[in-house]
Design an enzyme around this catalytic site. Sequence first.
Site, PDB file in Angstrom:
ATOM      1  N   HIS A  80     -70.284  13.551   2.452  1.00 19.11           N
ATOM      2  CA  HIS A  80     -69.070  12.979   3.035  1.00 19.11           C
ATOM      3  C   HIS A  80     -69.472  11.954   4.082  1.00 19.11           C
ATOM      4  O   HIS A  80     -70.325  12.214   4.912  1.00 19.11           O
ATOM      5  CB  HIS A  80     -68.241  14.083   3.696  1.00 19.11           C
ATOM      6  CG  HIS A  80     -66.922  13.606   4.225  1.00 19.11           C
ATOM      7  ND1 HIS A  80     -65.799  13.540   3.450  1.00 19.11           N
ATOM      8  CD2 HIS A  80     -66.551  13.162   5.449  1.00 19.11           C
ATOM      9  CE1 HIS A  80     -64.784  13.091   4.173  1.00 19.11           C
ATOM     10  NE2 HIS A  80     -65.211  12.842   5.392  1.00 19.11           N
ATOM     11  N   ASP A 159     -54.183  19.020   6.251  1.00 17.42           N
ATOM     12  CA  ASP A 159     -54.879  17.796   6.677  1.00 17.42           C
ATOM     13  C   ASP A 159     -54.103  16.549   6.273  1.00 17.42           C
ATOM     14  O   ASP A 159     -54.011  15.598   7.046  1.00 17.42           O
ATOM     15  CB  ASP A 159     -56.300  17.747   6.105  1.00 17.42           C
ATOM     16  CG  ASP A 159     -57.023  16.488   6.569  1.00 17.42           C
ATOM     17  OD1 ASP A 159     -57.204  16.347   7.793  1.00 17.42           O
ATOM     18  OD2 ASP A 159     -57.361  15.623   5.739  1.00 17.42           O
ATOM     19  N   ARG A 166     -51.726  11.601  12.719  1.00 12.32           N
ATOM     20  CA  ARG A 166     -52.803  11.136  13.603  1.00 12.32           C
ATOM     21  C   ARG A 166     -52.929   9.618  13.540  1.00 12.32           C
ATOM     22  O   ARG A 166     -53.163   8.950  14.550  1.00 12.32           O
ATOM     23  CB  ARG A 166     -54.142  11.772  13.206  1.00 12.32           C
ATOM     24  CG  ARG A 166     -54.282  13.207  13.674  1.00 12.32           C
ATOM     25  CD  ARG A 166     -55.531  13.835  13.097  1.00 12.32           C
ATOM     26  NE  ARG A 166     -56.748  13.143  13.485  1.00 12.32           N
ATOM     27  CZ  ARG A 166     -57.893  13.216  12.817  1.00 12.32           C
ATOM     28  NH1 ARG A 166     -57.997  13.962  11.730  1.00 12.32           N
ATOM     29  NH2 ARG A 166     -58.957  12.573  13.222  1.00 12.32           N
ATOM     30  N   SER A 181     -60.709  18.306  10.251  1.00 10.74           N
ATOM     31  CA  SER A 181     -60.234  17.554   9.083  1.00 10.74           C
ATOM     32  C   SER A 181     -61.334  17.449   8.020  1.00 10.74           C
ATOM     33  O   SER A 181     -61.127  17.777   6.844  1.00 10.74           O
ATOM     34  CB  SER A 181     -59.797  16.158   9.547  1.00 10.74           C
ATOM     35  OG  SER A 181     -59.697  15.261   8.483  1.00 10.74           O
ATOM     36  N   LYS A 185     -61.749  20.084   4.399  1.00  8.17           N
ATOM     37  CA  LYS A 185     -61.765  19.498   3.055  1.00  8.17           C
ATOM     38  C   LYS A 185     -63.072  19.803   2.320  1.00  8.17           C
ATOM     39  O   LYS A 185     -63.084  20.090   1.134  1.00  8.17           O
ATOM     40  CB  LYS A 185     -61.553  17.985   3.142  1.00  8.17           C
ATOM     41  CG  LYS A 185     -60.099  17.625   3.362  1.00  8.17           C
ATOM     42  CD  LYS A 185     -59.885  16.136   3.462  1.00  8.17           C
ATOM     43  CE  LYS A 185     -60.518  15.595   4.700  1.00  8.17           C
ATOM     44  NZ  LYS A 185     -60.031  14.326   5.182  1.00  8.17           N
TER      45      LYS A 185
HETATM   46  N1  URA Z   1     -62.586  11.514   7.762  1.00 12.24           N
HETATM   47  C1  URA Z   1     -61.737  12.550   7.577  1.00 12.24           C
HETATM   48  O1  URA Z   1     -61.613  13.072   6.489  1.00 12.24           O
HETATM   49  N2  URA Z   1     -61.037  13.002   8.612  1.00 12.24           N
HETATM   50  C2  URA Z   1     -61.124  12.479   9.835  1.00 12.24           C
HETATM   51  O2  URA Z   1     -60.475  12.948  10.726  1.00 12.24           O
HETATM   52  C3  URA Z   1     -62.002  11.408  10.021  1.00 12.24           C
HETATM   53  C4  URA Z   1     -62.733  10.933   8.977  1.00 12.24           C
END
Ligand code: URA
Length: 422
Positions: A80, A159, A166, A181, A185
């Site tokens: 990620h 999220d 946000r 967040s 995921k």
């Molecule tokens: N990437 C994400 O998935 N969430 C965030 O809050 C910031 C970057």
Amino acid sequence: MNILEILEKKERKEILSKEELEYVINGFLDGTIKDYQMSAFLTEIDLLGLTEEETIDLTNIMLNSGDKIKLDIEPLADKHSTGGVGDKTTLIVAPLVASLGVNVAKMSGRGLGHTGGTIDKLESIKGFRTEMTLEEFENQVKRINIALVGQMGNLVPADKKIYALRDVSGTVDSIPLIASSVMSKKLASGANTIVLDLKVGGGALVESLEEAKELGTLMVKIGNMNGKNTACLLTNMDQPLGFAVGNALEVLESIETLKGNGPEDLNELVIRLSSLMISLSKNIPLEEATKQVEENLYNGKGYEKFKEWVEAQNGDINSIEVSQKTKEIVSEKDGYIKRIDALKIGKLARELGAGRLTKEDIINFKVGIVLNKKVGDKVEKGEKLLTIYYEDKEIKEEDILAAYEIVEEKVEKPKVIIDMIK
Ligand code: URA
């Protein structure tokens, strides 16, 4: 319990219990807690922070807000990136890792703002399918070790709803909110190895190294606590990664990299990310993993896997088109490049049509910017700094030159990998 009491408790800087956090998240999801109340809560978190324990609780509550993917496949590795300009690493790392027998079953996002998204990049390959059923997804990974889709299932709905708020409440850069967040995921997508690429610098969500270290350490801890092999690289996002910025241009650069001809910084980063994924998945030393990765990067096996993957998802690798309209921008003086502002370059590429400002904007895959020089390079007056690929929208030469700082004294090439947290 009610939301006002919780907001007041947070305001008094008292620690919130798991039940209180659950009350807020679940209430926001079912609509009993309104957007304006949730905005106030997110702003409090942004200003006052959360303890490590509260962040871990928040992550678990978010993780449990929807489906979790459980594939009957091992080893399964995921990566990620927190998002940057010219960040095409997934396109290279995923097939490279898959070519070494470690499975990649990945869900990626679209770009928003000045950063690009992997799904948009892949859609610049004609026919490439970015949606699949869970069964198709699982079967493809079993067959060729790799599949990548946009959205699947109802993963972490908390999220999705919180992130949208946000974005408009100025709370995207809060460390506990980013940690919960990203990690909710990653935990929901079922991989047993998670490698994070935390971008630091002017073109990233996190600008300071100190904050990045705090965030990286927290995310690694959350991953490990949940039984996942987790590592995090802190990587430079002061200048764009590689040379290409823009969807089809980045796919072409990824292909060149998989053929062994990648730009130095991109090459170094994809090798390290892939090696970490291999080392953690196969439980072998990083040096041994690096050898395997370099072998498959330079013997063409990574590229073969890329072609197999694109074909499996219906993409036509020969269809990738870039604009025929180009404009070269040259340096106005002799010197060394001290700065190429990633944020400015990202925004200018978006103005050309390579990105979106709102979710509804339509991307032009063929446009973007290709740098010719990077920070630390010597440049002569009149020498090419970059090429603009444009179609219906243009950008001003003076705006792009404003992203550059060229100085007389020699400039060190910045490190792309700043730190590693394991
Ligand atoms: N990437 C994400 O998935 N969430 C965030 O809050 C910031 C970057």
